[in-house]
Write a protein that holds these residues in place. Sequence first.
Motif, PDB file in Angstrom:
ATOM      1  N   LEU A   1      10.965 -25.657 -22.827  1.00 24.09           N
ATOM      2  CA  LEU A   1      11.006 -25.064 -21.492  1.00 24.09           C
ATOM      3  C   LEU A   1       9.609 -24.609 -21.073  1.00 24.09           C
ATOM      4  O   LEU A   1       9.161 -24.900 -19.956  1.00 24.09           O
ATOM      5  N   ALA A   2       8.908 -23.922 -21.964  1.00 29.92           N
ATOM      6  CA  ALA A   2       7.560 -23.442 -21.645  1.00 29.92           C
ATOM      7  C   ALA A   2       6.616 -24.614 -21.376  1.00 29.92           C
ATOM      8  O   ALA A   2       5.802 -24.566 -20.446  1.00 29.92           O
ATOM      9  N   LEU A   3       6.728 -25.668 -22.171  1.00 28.54           N
ATOM     10  CA  LEU A   3       5.863 -26.828 -21.972  1.00 28.54           C
ATOM     11  C   LEU A   3       6.214 -27.562 -20.678  1.00 28.54           C
ATOM     12  O   LEU A   3       5.329 -28.073 -19.984  1.00 28.54           O
ATOM     13  N   GLY A   4       7.489 -27.614 -20.354  1.00 31.52           N
ATOM     14  CA  GLY A   4       7.909 -28.216 -19.087  1.00 31.52           C
ATOM     15  C   GLY A   4       7.344 -27.462 -17.891  1.00 31.52           C
ATOM     16  O   GLY A   4       6.949 -28.066 -16.886  1.00 31.52           O
ATOM     17  N   LEU A   5       7.281 -26.144 -18.012  1.00 38.23           N
ATOM     18  CA  LEU A   5       6.698 -25.347 -16.934  1.00 38.23           C
ATOM     19  C   LEU A   5       5.204 -25.632 -16.786  1.00 38.23           C
ATOM     20  O   LEU A   5       4.664 -25.611 -15.676  1.00 38.23           O
ATOM     21  N   GLN A   6       4.545 -25.921 -17.904  1.00 42.90           N
ATOM     22  CA  GLN A   6       3.119 -26.275 -17.825  1.00 42.90           C
ATOM     23  C   GLN A   6       2.935 -27.596 -17.087  1.00 42.90           C
ATOM     24  O   GLN A   6       2.002 -27.751 -16.298  1.00 42.90           O
ATOM     25  N   VAL A   7       3.833 -28.525 -17.335  1.00 39.88           N
ATOM     26  CA  VAL A   7       3.769 -29.813 -16.635  1.00 39.88           C
ATOM     27  C   VAL A   7       4.010 -29.592 -15.141  1.00 39.88           C
ATOM     28  O   VAL A   7       3.299 -30.150 -14.300  1.00 39.88           O
ATOM     29  N   LEU A   8       4.995 -28.763 -14.809  1.00 35.56           N
ATOM     30  CA  LEU A   8       5.252 -28.458 -13.399  1.00 35.56           C
ATOM     31  C   LEU A   8       4.048 -27.798 -12.743  1.00 35.56           C
ATOM     32  O   LEU A   8       3.744 -28.046 -11.582  1.00 35.56           O
TER      33      LEU A   8
ATOM     34  N   LEU B   1      -5.128 -24.380 -11.879  1.00 37.43           N
ATOM     35  CA  LEU B   1      -4.519 -23.425 -12.818  1.00 37.43           C
ATOM     36  C   LEU B   1      -3.663 -24.153 -13.842  1.00 37.43           C
ATOM     37  O   LEU B   1      -3.658 -23.808 -15.022  1.00 37.43           O
ATOM     38  N   GLY B   2      -2.929 -25.147 -13.384  1.00 35.52           N
ATOM     39  CA  GLY B   2      -2.087 -25.917 -14.295  1.00 35.52           C
ATOM     40  C   GLY B   2      -2.901 -26.621 -15.362  1.00 35.52           C
ATOM     41  O   GLY B   2      -2.532 -26.613 -16.537  1.00 35.52           O
ATOM     42  N   LEU B   3      -4.028 -27.211 -14.975  1.00 30.45           N
ATOM     43  CA  LEU B   3      -4.881 -27.877 -15.955  1.00 30.45           C
ATOM     44  C   LEU B   3      -5.464 -26.884 -16.958  1.00 30.45           C
ATOM     45  O   LEU B   3      -5.517 -27.157 -18.157  1.00 30.45           O
ATOM     46  N   VAL B   4      -5.897 -25.730 -16.470  1.00 31.02           N
ATOM     47  CA  VAL B   4      -6.458 -24.710 -17.363  1.00 31.02           C
ATOM     48  C   VAL B   4      -5.411 -24.260 -18.374  1.00 31.02           C
ATOM     49  O   VAL B   4      -5.671 -24.199 -19.588  1.00 31.02           O
ATOM     50  N   PHE B   5      -4.210 -23.956 -17.896  1.00 32.68           N
ATOM     51  CA  PHE B   5      -3.183 -23.483 -18.815  1.00 32.68           C
ATOM     52  C   PHE B   5      -2.640 -24.597 -19.706  1.00 32.68           C
ATOM     53  O   PHE B   5      -2.188 -24.332 -20.813  1.00 32.68           O
ATOM     54  N   CYS B   6      -2.689 -25.835 -19.250  1.00 38.05           N
ATOM     55  CA  CYS B   6      -2.324 -26.950 -20.144  1.00 38.05           C
ATOM     56  C   CYS B   6      -3.304 -27.025 -21.310  1.00 38.05           C
ATOM     57  O   CYS B   6      -2.898 -27.269 -22.451  1.00 38.05           O
TER      58      CYS B   6
ATOM     59  N   GLY C   1      -4.366 -26.047 -27.022  1.00 42.36           N
ATOM     60  CA  GLY C   1      -5.060 -25.358 -28.105  1.00 42.36           C
ATOM     61  C   GLY C   1      -4.110 -24.559 -28.975  1.00 42.36           C
ATOM     62  O   GLY C   1      -4.211 -24.579 -30.215  1.00 42.36           O
ATOM     63  N   MET C   2      -3.181 -23.865 -28.350  1.00 49.28           N
ATOM     64  CA  MET C   2      -2.215 -23.076 -29.130  1.00 49.28           C
ATOM     65  C   MET C   2      -1.319 -23.973 -29.972  1.00 49.28           C
ATOM     66  O   MET C   2      -1.025 -23.654 -31.130  1.00 49.28           O
ATOM     67  N   LEU C   3      -0.887 -25.094 -29.408  1.00 49.07           N
ATOM     68  CA  LEU C   3      -0.036 -26.014 -30.174  1.00 49.07           C
ATOM     69  C   LEU C   3      -0.802 -26.660 -31.322  1.00 49.07           C
ATOM     70  O   LEU C   3      -0.244 -26.878 -32.404  1.00 49.07           O
ATOM     71  N   TRP C   4      -2.077 -26.948 -31.104  1.00 52.04           N
ATOM     72  CA  TRP C   4      -2.898 -27.496 -32.187  1.00 52.04           C
ATOM     73  C   TRP C   4      -3.028 -26.473 -33.315  1.00 52.04           C
ATOM     74  O   TRP C   4      -2.889 -26.813 -34.487  1.00 52.04           O
ATOM     75  N   MET C   5      -3.266 -25.202 -32.954  1.00 51.23           N
ATOM     76  CA  MET C   5      -3.375 -24.160 -33.984  1.00 51.23           C
ATOM     77  C   MET C   5      -2.048 -23.990 -34.728  1.00 51.23           C
ATOM     78  O   MET C   5      -2.040 -23.825 -35.948  1.00 51.23           O
ATOM     79  N   ARG C   6      -0.945 -24.041 -34.004  1.00 50.09           N
ATOM     80  CA  ARG C   6       0.377 -23.938 -34.635  1.00 50.09           C
ATOM     81  C   ARG C   6       0.585 -25.090 -35.611  1.00 50.09           C
ATOM     82  O   ARG C   6       1.052 -24.902 -36.732  1.00 50.09           O
ATOM     83  N   HIS C   7       0.214 -26.294 -35.175  1.00 49.85           N
ATOM     84  CA  HIS C   7       0.336 -27.473 -36.036  1.00 49.85           C
ATOM     85  C   HIS C   7      -0.497 -27.297 -37.309  1.00 49.85           C
ATOM     86  O   HIS C   7      -0.034 -27.629 -38.411  1.00 49.85           O
ATOM     87  N   GLU C   8      -1.707 -26.805 -37.158  1.00 49.39           N
ATOM     88  CA  GLU C   8      -2.583 -26.603 -38.323  1.00 49.39           C
ATOM     89  C   GLU C   8      -2.005 -25.578 -39.289  1.00 49.39           C
ATOM     90  O   GLU C   8      -2.044 -25.763 -40.501  1.00 49.39           O
TER      91      GLU C   8
END
Length: 124
Positions: A73-80, A94-99, A104-111
Amino acid sequence: MTELAPGEAAKKAFRGPASAALSLEIVIVPLALLVMDKVEGGLTPAKIAWVVVLTVGMIVAIARFSRPWGLPLALGLQVLMALGWIVSPALGILGLVFCLVWAGMLWMRHEVLRRHALWADRDA
């Protein structure tokens, strides 16, 4: 209290930064209305509706982030938000900045999850 597996603990720990990012967006996205009004020549019902839908969606996403569908849901809102470029360039930026923030947060979570798995394999 039951102990969580290392991977589950790391997934659960991601809720804090994700909620913080969404909280920041809840404050910043409505402020885009000011930019739309002054820089883009005024507000339209479509611009206002897009901002209201995004803001309410982000509030719901914070409240439901612990659910399995919270992250999608949060990622879908970023796409919107990035698609907000259709309605307003200010919202698109703003959408590009927050994407980028979310990427970055998802990459850190993955790591973190990857390293937890390596440590678990090493200790086993």
